[in-house]
Design an enzyme around this catalytic site. Structure first.
Site, PDB file in Angstrom:
ATOM      1  N   GLY B  13       1.021  -1.254   0.134  1.00 18.70           N
ATOM      2  CA  GLY B  13      -0.037   0.041   0.058  1.00 18.70           C
ATOM      3  C   GLY B  13       0.854   1.149  -0.085  1.00 18.70           C
ATOM      4  O   GLY B  13       1.852   1.363  -0.018  1.00 18.70           O
ATOM      5  N   THR B  15       1.362   3.623   2.558  1.00 21.49           N
ATOM      6  CA  THR B  15       2.131   3.785   3.628  1.00 21.49           C
ATOM      7  C   THR B  15       3.228   2.918   3.665  1.00 21.49           C
ATOM      8  O   THR B  15       4.543   3.359   4.001  1.00 21.49           O
ATOM      9  CB  THR B  15       1.257   4.138   4.975  1.00 21.49           C
ATOM     10  N   CYS B 149      -2.876  10.975   9.944  1.00 24.85           N
ATOM     11  CA  CYS B 149      -2.318  12.205   9.198  1.00 24.85           C
ATOM     12  C   CYS B 149      -3.154  13.456   9.550  1.00 24.85           C
ATOM     13  O   CYS B 149      -2.471  14.467   9.626  1.00 24.85           O
ATOM     14  CB  CYS B 149      -2.409  11.854   7.854  1.00 24.85           C
TER      15      CYS B 149
END
Lengths: 347, 347, 347, 347
Positions: B13, B15, B149
Site C-alpha cells: 500500500g 504507507t 495524518c
C-alpha cells in the site's frame, strides 16, 4: 418582445467575458457593445477564444462607449465609483459587478477597502445583488450592485439560519476554498502556473473584504458576525464554502431541511444537496462550472448542536456574471432563467 | 554501528511503500522484509515503480514473515489489533501505522470506530506517535502507535496554544483539506479519476474519526474539544489544516510567535512559516511532498482575539511513514533525522 | 576528500534553484555562492521556499561574484556567451546550463536562435553535456554545456538506434509533452494559471530549437534528421517524448532490448521500462520528479517495422540541474551519483 | 413540429449521460427513456448529478425498454451487435455509439477486436457517423454508427489532405493525447486518482483500435495508412491529435488554408484555428468541454514539406454524444445544430 441595448464595460476580463457569453445568447438583447482599451478594434474572440465562430463582435475603446439601456460594469474595484456619473449619463440602468456599491456604510467601506468611497451618497441607491434576498427590490430598481463571489456562497449558505434566528450570532466560521479565476485575468508571480498549480494557499486567513458584505446582509433579524477565511486550491472556476455553525438550541436534521426548503424550495438556482448515498453527497463546484446554480447541503453532528453548511457555486457565474444576468432578467421582467439554462457537465 | 532487522507488514500500500522507500536508504537497517499476499514473490517495484533499479527486494507472503527486531505494521484499520499477539511474538518492537492503538479509551474507540477493540488491555502500552509531544516516552518504548495524518496536522497546529491555556476550549474548528492518497491504494467509484479530478468534496463534515485522537492529545492541561471537518481537494499528497481559534484573551502576534518558538524552535521537522512578503506566506503542502516537515503558520485578526493557525504536511510522510521512521530513530537512539533528509521540491 | 568551491550564477530561477538544492547536499562542495540581482541580500529560501531550515545562505549580486573553482551558469539564453570571458576569468571550470554553447556550428546557432553567436570560437571547447554519450570527454573537460531538456529526452531515446544504424534517417518524429516549469520562473499571460491549467497547447509544432541539438548529437554514424513537435500539458515538472521510428529492416522486440541493454545496461541513471503487466508499463515523468533518471521504453508494431520509443525525465533534473551535477561529478572524479540518489515518490 | 420518441440504452455511463443531457434540451424530443440495470428505478440524477433539478426522469431496466422511434445505443463494445435484432425490432432508427458497426470489413473487425463480428451482414447498413464526410448518406439512413472519439479527431484533421491527395500515403503519424473519461465510468487500478492524476501514460503506442476506422475513412481517393499512438494525460474531457504529415510536394501555408477552407468553411462545428498572436494560437481541448466543435489548426515547416495538423475536441461530445445528436438532427431533418449550441467556457 422587449429588446434591450446593452453594453459591457471592461469586457476583456473574466467576468466581462462571461457576461458577454451569456448576453450573446439572450433573446432580449438587441445590440451589444463590449469595451476594452487594450483590445480596442479586435474581435472579442481574441480575448475569449470560446466565442470564435459565435460572434463577429469587436471591442470598442472605453471612450467610445455609446448610450444604451443598461451597462454591465466589469471594471477593477475602485473604477466604477470614480466614473459613475458618466456611466449614469449613458444608460438608465446599471449593474455593477465590482465591489464599489455593495456596502451601505461608507465607514465600513473605508475600513475594509482602505480608501474613502468616491460617491458615498450613491451607496443607498444600489440594491445588493442576490436575488434570493432582494428579488422584489431588484424588479423595480435601476441600479444593482452584484454581490461578491465568496460572499454569495456564504450568504446563501447561512441566510435561512440567521433569518430564523437559529444560529449563534458570534461563532460562525466560513472556510472558503477558491479557484484561480477569482483573482482575475492579469498574470502575477502568484498565478504563475508552476507556483499556482497544486497550491493549497491561505490568502486571507482573517479580514477578508467579503466579510463586510456577509455581515451586512446576514444581520437582518439580529446583528451577526461571521469569520471568513479563504484558501486558494487547485481549481480554475469554483468556490466551496464550508460554514461551521453553532446552533442556539438542539435541532434535528428534519428541522434543518424544513427551514432550507421553506426558503429555497422555489428558487430556480438553488439546489439542496445532502444525500446519504453515492459519491456526490454534498455540493461540489466542479459540477457547476458554467451554470448559475448555488448548491447547498448540510450535516448535523450527532448532538444536534453543530451544523456544517456547505455551499458551492461557479465564481464567474452565480458569483458574478450569471447572477448579474439573473438580476438583469428581474430588472426587465424577463423570465429569470433566460440565458442561464446550462445545466453543467458530468464528468 | 547498530544494525537492525526490520519488516514492513502490508508493504504494497501507500504507507507501506513510503516506509519501504525510507528504510531502503536507512544506514542502520540490516535486513528488510516486505510482506504482501497479493504481490507475493514479485519485486517490490511492481507495486512501487519508483523503486525500480533501487532494490531487488521481493514481497513475501504475510504467512512467511520471519522474526526480526522491529515490525512496521501498515495494515488496514482493524487488522493489527486482531493479529497483535502474533506480531509481538515475532519482534520485540512494533510501530503500528493503523488507527488500532492510538486511543487510550476502549469506549472512545467503540464510539468512533463502531466496533469493540479486540485487545483493549494493550492500548496503554502504545505511545502515541507524535515525537514533538512524546519524544521521551518514545525513546524507551517498545510499542508505538503512529498518529493519524489529519490528527498530526491539527495537533501540531494547536498543541502550543492548548498547552499554554491560551485558546477557548470549546470553540476551535479545524477545517482540513486532504489529497487522494489518504484513502489508500484501492480504486473506488469515488477515486475514479473522472470523478475525483478537480473535486472539492466534503467527506466528513462532522464526526471524523481523527477527532478522537485530536481531543485525547490536546486535553492535557485542560479538557478541550475540537470540531473537525474534512474536504477532499485536487491533490494526491498533502494536508492543509486551517484551525480557527478563539483566544481566551487578547494577544499580540509577538505573543503567538513566542509561544510557538518556545515549543517548536528546536524541532527538526517543524518550520514556522508566517511571512509578510512573497507568495509563500503560509504553509503549503505542495512544498512538502516527500519530506517529513510539518510547516505551521498563523494570522491574528486585528482585534487580537481570533487566531487562524495553518499547518501543512505530507500525509504519507509526517502523517504516516516519515513520522514512523522518526519514531523508529528515536526508539533506537539513531539521529532523529536519519533517512528523512529530503528537503522537498520547488516548483 | 576533495572539496570544491562552487558558485551558481543566476540562482533564483528554477534550474538555479534545483542546482542549489543538489549542491547543498553534496559532500564535496566546500563553499557555495548563489547570485541573483533581484534577490540580492535575501535568504535563498525567499526564492526557493523548499530550502527553509535547510540553509542560511543568502543571494549575492552578480557583480559581487567571487573567484572559485567551478561556475554553474543558470542564466537566460544569450547571457552566458556575452559574459563568458568574465566567467572564465573567475573559475577554471564552467558548466553552462543555457543553450549558448550546445551547438558546434555558429551557422546552425544563427539559424535556430536568430542571432549571431557572440563567441563562436569558444563553441568547440564545450563538451555537450549528456554523460551517456560523452562521459570520457567530460572527465577531462573544463567546459561543459548542459543539454536541453527536450533534447536530452529525445537523444537518449534514439541514440542506440542511430548508433547502430537501425532507424530510417529521415522519418523519425519526436512528439514531446512538456510541463510548465520548462518556460522558467517569469509569469506571462500564457503561464497565468486560469489559462495554463488544463491546457494541451501546441507551442512548437515545427522548428523547435532543440531540434538542432538533437540532429547534431544523433548524426554520429550517419547524418539524420528528427522532426520534433512540442505540446504543453498539465504538469509542472516532466517531459514525455514519444518517438515514432521507422526501422530500416524488420526487427524483433528481442533485438531492440538487446541494443538498448548493450548501450544503457550499466548506466546509473537510465532505466529500461517496457512491461507487459500493471499500470506502469512505460516511462512516466510523474514518477521521476526530483530524480535524475531518464526512463526509456518501447513498443514494436506487429509488423516489426515501426518502433515507438518513449522516454521520460524531469526537465529540471536530468533535463537541467541533475544532469549538470552528474557532469560536475564526472569532471572532478566524484562518484557519478553523488547527491543524485533521490529515487522519486509514488504515488 | 415533428416530435420524436427516443430511448437511450445504457444511459448511466458517460456517453449515455451526455446524450441524455443533450436530448433533455432538444425541442423535438417527445418522450425519453433511459435504461440502466444497475440504477433501475432511480432518478437519472443519481448517476448524473449535473441533471439535478433539470429532470425527474428515472432509469428503467434494459428489459423494460419500450418501442419508440429511435435508439441511442451507449453500450460497452460488443453488446450492441449481440442484441441488434431486438433493438431493430423496437425502433426504426438506431444510432450506435459503440465500435460495433464502424468497420465495413468483418476481417478488419476481427483483426482489431480479436473476436468475430456477431452480425457481419449488418455492417454495410450502417453509415459511419462523421457528418462532415457522410452528411448526405445520414439524411436518408436509418442506421448510423457513431465514430470513435480519437478517430474523429484524426480523420477530421487529415481528411482534406488525403481527399486532395496532398499527403504522403504511408508516412503520417497521429500522436493523440487523451483524457480519463475516454475509458468510461468504471473504476480500475489505472483510473485510481493517486495513480492517474498527473499521469502522462502511453497506453497504445502501436495498434490502437481506432486506427482501423481512420484508415477505412481516409482511404477514399487512394489507399493510405496512418500510424496512431495514444497517451493519457491529466485531463478528464478532451483529445488533442497532433498529426505529423509529409507532403507529396512543397506547398505554401496559403495552399493549406485554401484546402481546409474549401472543405470546412461551411461546417457548423469545425473552426480553423491557426493564429499568429496570443496564447491560443492552435486548437485546445480545454476550450471545447461540453461543445460539439472540432477545432483544427496547422503549421507548415519552413521548407514547406512537413505539415503538422492539430485537432481538438471533447471526446464525449464531438467524439461521442454530440456527434450522435448531430447525426440525429440530420436523420430527421432538424437544424443540424439543435441542442448543440453551447459555445464552451473560458477560462
Amino acid at each position: 418582445m422587449l429588446r434591450v441595448r446593452v453594453a459591457i464595460v471592461g469586457a476583456s476580463g473574466y467576468t466581462g467575458g462571461e457576461t458577454l457569453r451569456l448576453l450573446l445568447g439572450h433573446p432580449n438583447v438587441e445590440t451589444l457593445q463590449a469595451t476594452s482599451d487594450s483590445y480596442a478594434g479586435k474581435p472579442v474572440s481574441w480575448a475569449h477564444p470560446n466565442l470564435r465562430k459565435r460572434t463577429q463582435l469587436r471591442f470598442v475603446p472605453h471612450a467610445e462607449l455609446a448610450a444604451c439601456d443598461v451597462l454591465f460594469l466589469c471594471l477593477p474595484h475602485g473604477e466604477a465609483m470614480k466614473q459613475i456619473e458618466r456611466f449614469e449619463s449613458l444608460a438608465e440602468r446599471i449593474i455593477d459587478l465590482s465591489a464599489d456599491f455593495r456596502l451601505k456604510s461608507p465607514d465600513t467601506f473605508r475600513s475594509y477597502y482602505g480608501i474613502d468611497h468616491a460617491k458615498p451618497e450613491r451607496l443607498a441607491t444600489y440594491v445588493y445583488g442576490i436575488p434570493e434576498l432582494h428579488r422584489e427590490a431588484m424588479r423595480t430598481s435601476r441600479h444593482i450592485s452584484s454581490a461578491g463571489c465568496n460572499a454569495t456562497a456564504v450568504i446563501l449558505a447561512l441566510w435561512p439560519l440567521f433569518k430564523h434566528r437559529l444560529a449563534d450570532t458570534t461563532r460562525t466560521i466560513a472556510d472558503v476554498k477558491t479557484g484561480s479565476s477569482e483573482a482575475g485575468v492579469s498574470a502575477t508571480p502568484g498565478s504563475h502556473h508552476p507556483e499556482r498549480s497544486g497550491a493549497v494557499r491561505s490568502y486571507s486567513p482573517t479580514g477578508h473584504r467579503h466579510s463586510a458584505e456577509i455581515i451586512q446582509e446576514l444581520s437582518v433579524t439580529e446583528p451577526v458576525t461571521v469569520q471568513m477565511s479563504a484558501t486558494s486550491i487547485e481549481m480554475v472556476r469554483g468556490i466551496l464554502a464550508t460554514c461551521h455553525v453553532t446552533l442556539k438550541s438542539r435541532l434535528t436534521i428534519k428541522d434543518i431541511w424544513q427551514v432550507y426548503r421553506q426558503e429555497y424550495g422555489n428558487e430556480p438556482f438553488i439546489r439542496l444537496v445532502a444525500e446519504n448515498h453515492g459519491i456526490f453527497r454534498f455540493p461540489e463546484p466542479k459540477l457547476l462550472a458554467g451554470t448559475n446554480y448555488c448548491d447547498i447541503g448540510f450535516e448535523l453532528d450527532k448532538n444536534g448542536e453543530r451544523l456544517v453548511v456547505i455551499s458551492a457555486l461557479d465564481n464567474l457565474m452565480k458569483g458574478a456574471a450569471g447572477q448579474a444576468v439573473q438580476a438583469f432578467n428581474l430588472m426587465y421582467g424577463f423570465d429569470e432563467t433566460t440565458s442561464l439554462e446550462f445545466t453543467g457537465l458530468h464528468p
